[in-house]
Design an enzyme around this catalytic site. Structure first.
Site, PDB file in Angstrom:
ATOM      1  N   LYS A  98       0.807  -1.229   0.000  1.00 25.99           N
ATOM      2  CA  LYS A  98       0.000   0.000   0.000  1.00 25.99           C
ATOM      3  C   LYS A  98       0.837   1.274   0.000  1.00 25.99           C
ATOM      4  O   LYS A  98       0.407   2.292  -0.527  1.00 25.99           O
ATOM      5  CB  LYS A  98      -0.960  -0.012   1.180  1.00 25.99           C
ATOM      6  N   GLU A 120      -9.840   6.900   3.473  1.00 27.55           N
ATOM      7  CA  GLU A 120     -10.723   5.945   4.138  1.00 27.55           C
ATOM      8  C   GLU A 120      -9.879   4.755   4.548  1.00 27.55           C
ATOM      9  O   GLU A 120      -8.853   4.474   3.921  1.00 27.55           O
ATOM     10  CB  GLU A 120     -11.820   5.495   3.159  1.00 27.55           C
ATOM     11  N   SER A 386       1.680  -9.852  -0.855  1.00 29.38           N
ATOM     12  CA  SER A 386       1.318  -8.428  -0.732  1.00 29.38           C
ATOM     13  C   SER A 386       1.659  -7.819   0.617  1.00 29.38           C
ATOM     14  O   SER A 386       1.868  -6.608   0.708  1.00 29.38           O
ATOM     15  CB  SER A 386      -0.162  -8.247  -1.033  1.00 29.38           C
TER      16      SER A 386
HETATM   17  C1  LIG Z   1      -5.162  -4.018   1.619  1.00 27.96           C
HETATM   18  C2  LIG Z   1      -4.446  -5.255   1.339  1.00 27.96           C
HETATM   19  C3  LIG Z   1      -4.810  -6.108   0.269  1.00 27.96           C
HETATM   20  C4  LIG Z   1      -6.010  -5.880  -0.603  1.00 27.96           C
HETATM   21  O1  LIG Z   1      -5.992  -4.694  -1.332  1.00 27.96           O
HETATM   22  P1  LIG Z   1      -5.744  -4.671  -2.913  1.00 27.96           P
HETATM   23  O2  LIG Z   1      -6.049  -3.256  -3.276  1.00 27.96           O
HETATM   24  O3  LIG Z   1      -6.698  -5.639  -3.550  1.00 27.96           O
HETATM   25  O4  LIG Z   1      -4.338  -5.039  -3.155  1.00 27.96           O
HETATM   26  C5  LIG Z   1      -4.034  -7.237   0.016  1.00 27.96           C
HETATM   27  N1  LIG Z   1      -2.971  -7.534   0.794  1.00 27.96           N
HETATM   28  C6  LIG Z   1      -2.594  -6.758   1.841  1.00 27.96           C
HETATM   29  C7  LIG Z   1      -1.413  -7.167   2.638  1.00 27.96           C
HETATM   30  C8  LIG Z   1      -3.316  -5.596   2.147  1.00 27.96           C
HETATM   31  O5  LIG Z   1      -2.929  -4.843   3.183  1.00 27.96           O
END
Ligand SMILES: *Cc1c(COP(=O)(O)O)cnc(C)c1O
Length: 402
Positions: A98, A120, A386
């Site tokens: 993010k 948000e 992610s």
């Molecule tokens: C917020 C988040 C997501 C989901 O958000 P996307 O916009 O779909 O990437 C996925 N993995 C993690 C670790 C997150 O914090």
């Protein structure tokens, strides 16, 4: 990083009217026109500016810690009989992908002459990433968060406050993410001149989906280079990512959308089972609708009321999906799977024990589908890890005793 490449000839990137196939656009109240129009006319020009790119690159390198490693997970590869590489977004500052987007948007806000930021947040991950860059750039920061989420996510609320942000409870509706988003939009309408709204995923009105995808596209730009160094080819057989709104997935796919040999796999949250009534598998359950300014696939009742989603992971607990992904689904370019809460938990334990990496609950959904891919011995898989699992320890501990 080349975040401003020309994608004009692609069927899978945004068109000049802000659409991906029949999805996207900007369906917003009239009072938001000035803000959104300002972004539409200026964002690409700002992203193309070499001095913007230099500042973005330098912060990604020296503050976020990029490039993030591309790691050949040997024991995981052995288990699934293929070459599985993890793109380690979990090693970024603040623990997930993010931050790539919030760094990009805060630099954009500065160039638009804004001095106040709103955002948000659901679980608080995007709120923390936003509060972080606001501290870095000395900007006022107001984060809207559902009052139920404020209770559930106390450590992230504390982080945001420590970073100097004001956290405002959204007390309407279900008091969760979609209500927080509505409050943020209301604030933006009331403060059109000095305020920029940092949206946290690849959804919202045009140009947000494309803008967020471009800031996250550093992920696939790095993958191409790193995979070439490690295997001799830039092209994997599979790219795998989890999808909430779709920002880590958009970043992972961005520079591969027009490479037909690369199979694109998207994993949604199946919750307690796709047809259990407790799920967030938008492509399987959703219909065409409008949410937060975009025409896209959306979980809704027959008379168009938004259905409350469910997922064990807060980051995937969203009733819509970004318009790029709705189009990848409908055009068949992407294959959409879903993983249940249970499958994701198992995958999280598996990665921890096999590789010494505790993944975020969201990323564990992507990992959970490795077992369902028709993998062959020499296949190369790149999976976007992610985020890291520190924030999910309570969930993991609760399920460990079972
Ligand atoms: C917020 C988040 C997501 C989901 O958000 P996307 O916009 O779909 O990437 C996925 N993995 C993690 C670790 C997150 O914090």
């Amino acid at each position: 990083m080349d975040i401003a490449i020309n994608t004009g000839n692609s069927k899978y990137h945004v068109d000049k009217n802000g659409y991906y196939g029949r999805f996207g656009g900007a369906y917003i109240p009239e009072m938001l026109y000035p803000n959104v129009e300002e972004l539409q006319t200026k964002y690409f020009q700002i992203l193309s500016d070499p001095s913007f790119q230099q500042e973005f690159d330098a912060l990604l390198r020296n503050y976020v810690g990029r490039p993030s490693p591309l790691y050949l997970a040997r024991r995981l590869s052995e288990k699934y009989n293929a070459n599985i590489y993890l793109k380690r977004e979990d090693l970024n500052h603040t623990g997930a992908h993010k931050i790539n987007n919030t760094i990009g948007q805060i630099l954009l806000a500065k160039r638009l002459g804004k001095n106040r930021i709103i955002a948000e947040t659901g679980a608080g991950q995007h709120g923390v990433a936003t509060a972080t860059v606001c501290a870095l750039m000395n900007m006022e920061c107001v984060v809207y968060m559902g009052s139920i989420d404020i209770e559930r996510q106390a450590p992230n609320v504390a982080r945001m406050k420590m970073l100097g942000a004001t956290v405002v409870p959204a007390t309407s509706g279900s008091q969760t993410l979609k209500d927080a988003t509505n409050e943020a939009i209301r604030d933006w309408i009331n403060n059109p001149v000095d305020t920029h709204y940092i949206l946290g995923t690849a959804s919202g009105p045009h140009p947000y989906p494309d803008m967020v995808a471009r800031f996250q596209s550093v992920i696939s730009e790095e993958i191409r280079k790193q995979l070439k160094e490690q295997t001799g080819s830039e092209l994997p057989d599979y790219l795998v990512a989890c999808i909430g709104g779709g920002s880590n997935a958009a970043g992972t796919y961005f520079h591969y959308l027009d490479e037909p040999s690369v199979k694109i796999i998207a994993v949604e949250a199946g919750g307690k089972g796709v047809h259990s009534g407790f799920s967030a598998a938008t492509t399987q359950l959703g219909k065409l609708g409008i949410i937060h300014g975009a025409k896209t696939l959306l979980m809704q009742t027959d008379d168009g009321q938004i259905v409350e989603p469910h997922s064990i992971s807060a980051g995937l607990d969203y009733p819509g999906i970004g318009p790029m992904h709705a189009h990848l689904y409908e055009s068949g370019r992407g294959q959409f799977l879903s993983a249940t809460d249970e499958e994701a938990l198992e995958a999280a334990y598996e990665l921890s024990k096999l590789e010494g990496i505790i993944p975020a609950m969201e990323s564990a959904h992507a990992l959970a589908k490795l077992k369902d891919l028709p993998l062959k011995k020499d296949d190369t898989v790149v999976l976007c890890l992610s985020g890291r699992g520190d924030k999910d320890l309570n969930t993991y501990i609760r399920h460990m005793s079972k």
